[in-house]
Design an enzyme around this catalytic site. Structure first.
Site, PDB file in Angstrom:
ATOM      1  N   TYR A   1       0.773  -1.238   0.000  1.00 58.48           N
ATOM      2  CA  TYR A   1       0.000   0.000   0.000  1.00 58.48           C
ATOM      3  C   TYR A   1       0.803   1.286   0.000  1.00 58.48           C
ATOM      4  CZ  TYR A   1      -4.158  -2.760   0.714  1.00 58.48           C
ATOM      5  OH  TYR A   1      -5.182  -3.632   0.535  1.00 58.48           O
ATOM      6  N   LEU A   2       2.028   1.198   0.429  1.00 61.21           N
ATOM      7  CA  LEU A   2       2.771   2.440   0.571  1.00 61.21           C
ATOM      8  C   LEU A   2       3.653   2.698  -0.632  1.00 61.21           C
ATOM      9  CD1 LEU A   2       3.666   2.011   4.319  1.00 61.21           C
ATOM     10  CD2 LEU A   2       1.773   3.267   3.275  1.00 61.21           C
TER      11      LEU A   2
END
Length: 778
Positions: A733-734
């Site tokens: 997600y990052l």
DNA sequence: AGTCCGACTTGGATACAACTAC
DNA sequence: GTAGTTGTATCCAAGTCGGACT
């Protein structure tokens, strides 16, 4: 219009510091954190030298005071108004009991579309119940004492200097990495903007066989392929099959009804699967046992089947012990034996572990075909315990380019099919028997094919960032829509955006555990409270609170209380009217519809983009807030991990608390105590020391104090982390460019943030972020 | 328009390796 | 050695989402 002042609109995660009050989102966010099923995550350092956080108190300083009363009054009125204006809204109780159409019960002739809504308007007008709260968290304080002699310059190479010795582990690692770096030499991006052009791959002196596919394909500097085309050439060696079953030695026997019973090899193998799980909780579950026994009997000979009719009479004890012994033996092997095994494995990797795509050597992810075993479904999976059959070459489809050397099937076998489909990325596939799903062999995350996709994902999230304000405005506006389906869509989207919920596709009831996401939420999964504390230890109550309590992906519980805008709250009441607990909350919404709508708002936009976006923006915001430039690397990393943790909390990434945790903490605690004693002793010494001795004593004192501090930080970090898993968010997600940029800006070696595998996966990001001065990417 | 399904991403558990501490 | 920890790699289940199919 609530627009700008709305938390969702204006702040959302941008300035919300989760877990500590603050900002418009404070109340919600703190609620989110502390009750997120993970227990509290209130950040609080015991060694006050790092940072102290103030808990949000303003929780519901809500303007609502006036509103509260007004609402009280209006509620009834409204209820009526609404209910009659909406009384045509009959929930569609399409509790999709699986794909089967099942529900023809659309008895209600409900015409959703043109929903008269003479009512509302008025009441809604002013509902700006979302007052931004003051931001109140302290900035991280420099950890004073520590002279933080950061090695400005070469940090990346010798970063450990500033770490005093209690950092052994780090050091070791560093060393290893250094070594590895040496061998890879140039390719390491770090701060050298110029990477040596494709290093002379050829005559590399490989210090060890461990050297991998050292060719680095900088695909991000190349043109993209036309859409739909995944490769032009693809060659590989096919899958590696599980080793054949080795029958048990004669003295290892299965017993039935107290008597030794010799099983046929087929039945014995399956019995072995069960025996190896005997200590696992699975074998206490009825569904598991039932499914297992049924499938087991299928592989028995007719004679066995006749004889063995009751699982309770089965005794796997001896088999269990045997396998345990085997594993002990394996553990106790000599160095040489272990080395030999390792080499054998490496040889397998050498052959099957790589594919050539468009002439480039790339790692394969899972080239081993899944061995047979018992299906381990999670949560209350109806099929747990079923037999996962052994996969044969005849089950496997090979995908490769026409002109490549077709992988050889094992002797005496042939492939199910060989195809040449360059619209897909998989190398091999087969159909698994339990759920009938396809399984694939694909490339490693470090490959171009995966990397490019990953990169695109983050680019889409970045595009969302530019549009998010207007998109939020749209859905807020839609809360007032006359169409029920539009309202539902808008409220669902709000949850997705605010809480990073997953989309929630429909699931087949008897093929999977009962879990939900946003669109599949049922009435029973939320509770509405006009007024309640978001956390037990809050001082104040919040208004218009929604409590979520459901099982999400992997049957992980999501529990959270959030304050929502009045309009949302009211809408939810409407959605829940006349429904039973088992009915869908959003009965006029599904993921397909929602995504279709999202696509009209922005190309490429789907539900999951919100999760990516909110995760990444949260990391970035948190990094900006928490990082103190004066901190040393260690402290900065603590900040990084905390930022990461906020994301994990947002995404509800949990892990079970290892049973060893308590003990580990106790040990740490003891260590801290000891260290403290040392420090005190050193202090005394220092006080009495004179002359040269004094200097020495001072040094010692400083060092000890430093170690002491480090231990405390360690404890904090560990404790805060106990049930939160950071890995998933970091990996999925990052936007890695955020981390890379942060490292550069704060002189933190990238190795601190990404381990070797991660650096491989994110090579594109590390390289791209090199020559830009953008501090933050998102 | 709804369903099904293929392909691919995301996710926690577990196995394993690497170290340290005793 | 051995036991205990911790970080990493592997495993494979469970999601998402689009497109074909009906």
């Amino acid at each position: 219009m609530a627009e700008v002042s709305s938390p969702v609109l204006s702040n959302h995660h941008h300035n919300g510091e989760y877990g500590n009050g603050d900002s418009a989102y404070g109340s919600q966010d703190s609620g989110m954190n502390s009750s997120n099923g993970n227990g509290k995550v209130t950040e609080e350092f015991s060694n006050g030298d790092v940072k102290k956080e103030v808990k949000d108190e303003a929780v519901n300083s809500d303007d609502d005071v006036p509103w509260g009363q007004l609402m009280e009054r209006e509620k009834k009125k409204k209820q009526n108004a609404e209910s009659d204006s909406e009384d045509e809204y009959k929930p569609e109780k399409k509790r999709k009991s699986k794909s089967k159409k099942a529900d023809s019960d659309s008895e209600d002739d409900y015409k959703p579309e043109p929903m008269e809504e003479e009512e509302g308007k008025g009441d809604y007008e002013d509902d700006d119940d979302d007052v931004p709260l003051s931001v109140k968290y302290g900035t991280p304080e420099p950890s004073s004492a520590k002279k933080s002699k950061k090695k400005k310059k070469k940090v990346s190479e010798s970063d450990d200097e500033d770490d005093s010795d209690d950092d052994m582990i780090e050091k070791k690692k560093k060393k290893k990495e250094k070594k590895e770096k040496e061998s890879k030499s140039k390719s390491t991006p770090s701060s050298k903007p110029k990477k040596e052009v494709k290093q002379e791959t050829s005559p590399v002196k490989r210090k060890k066989k461990e050297e991998e596919p050292e060719e680095i394909w900088e695909w991000w500097k190349e043109e993209k392929k036309p859409a739909g085309v995944k490769w032009n050439s693809l060659a590989h060696k096919g899958p590696l099959f599980a080793p054949d079953y080795e029958p048990l030695p004669d003295h290892v026997h299965f017993k039935y009804d107290g008597k030794v019973y010799k099983l046929s090899p087929e039945a014995e193998e399956v019995a072995g699967f069960y025996a190896r799980m005997i200590d696992h909780e699975y074998t206490t579950k009825e569904a598991f046992n039932k499914n297992f026994f049924k499938d087991w009997r299928k592989v028995m000979t007719s004679k066995e089947r006749e004889h063995i009719t009751d699982l309770k009479k089965c005794d796997f004890g001896v088999i269990d012990v045997y396998y345990k012994e085997q594993s002990e033996i394996r553990k106790a092997m000599t160095k040489d034996q272990k080395l030999k095994i390792k080499e054998e494995r490496e040889a397998e990797v050498k052959i099957f572990g790589f594919a050539f795509i468009d002439g480039h050597k790339q790692k394969v992810a899972n080239f081993r075909i899944e061995p047979p075993g018992l299906f381990r479904g999670r949560g209350g999976h109806p099929k747990m315990g079923m037999l996962k059959k052994r996969i044969q070459p005849e089950d496997v489809i090979i995908n490769c380019s026409k002109d490549s050397a077709i992988p050889e099937p094992p002797k005496g076998h042939k492939w199910k099919e060989v195809r040449h489909d360059n619209a897909v990325t998989w190398l091999c596939s087969w159909t698994e028997n339990v759920l009938g799903q396809n399984k694939y062999i694909m490339l490693n995350p470090s490959s171009k094919i995966k990397g490019e996709k990953d990169y695109e994902k983050y680019e889409t999230a970045r595009r969302l960032k530019k549009r998010i304000d207007s998109i939020r405005a749209v859905y807020q506006e839609d809360w007032k829509s006359k169409e029920m389906r539009v309202r539902q869509r808008a409220v669902a989207l709000y949850f997705i955006d605010k809480l990073a919920l997953r989309a929630g596709n429909e699931k087949d009831v008897d093929e999977a555990a009962d879990t939900v996401g946003c669109c599949s939420l049922r009435v029973e999964h939320i509770k509405l409270y006009d007024k309640i504390k978001l956390n037990d230890d809050d001082k104040h109550e919040a208004e218009n609170v929604v409590e979520f309590d459901f099982l999400g992906k992997d049957s992980i519980r999501y529990f959270n209380r959030v304050h929502v805008e009045k309009r949302v709250y009211k809408n939810l009441k409407i959605f829940m009217e006349n429904k039973s607990p088992g009915d869908d909350l959003f009965d006029r919404l599904d993921t397909a519809t929602l995504n279709e709508h999202l696509r009209t708002l922005m190309p490429g936009l789907t539900v999951k983009v919100f999760r990516t976006y909110n995760a990444s923006i949260t990391l970035q915001d948190q990094l900006m807030k928490l990082t103190n430039p004066k901190d040393n690397v260690h402290q900065k990393m603590l900040s990084y991990n905390r930022a990461n943790r906020q994301v994990a909390i947002l995404c509800n990434h949990q892990r079970s608390v290892p049973k060893t945790h308590e003990k580990a903490m106790e040990n740490l605690e003891a260590k801290i105590k000891d260290k403290k004693k040392e420090v005190d002793a050193a202090k005394k010494e220092l006080e009495h020391a004179r002359g040269a001795a004094k200097e020495k004593a001072q040094k010692k004192y400083d060092r000890l104090k430093d170690q002491y501090k480090r231990l405390k930080i360690n404890r904090t970090d560990k404790d805060e982390n106990k049930q939160i898993a950071l890995g998933t968010s970091k990996l999925n997600y990052l936007d890695p460019r955020i981390s890379v940029a942060w490292c550069k800006k704060h002189d933190v070696p990238i190795e601190k943030v990404f381990n070797k595998t991660q650096r491989e996966k994110f090579r594109w990001a590390i390289d791209m972020t090199n020559n830009s001065d953008e501090e933050y990417i998102f």
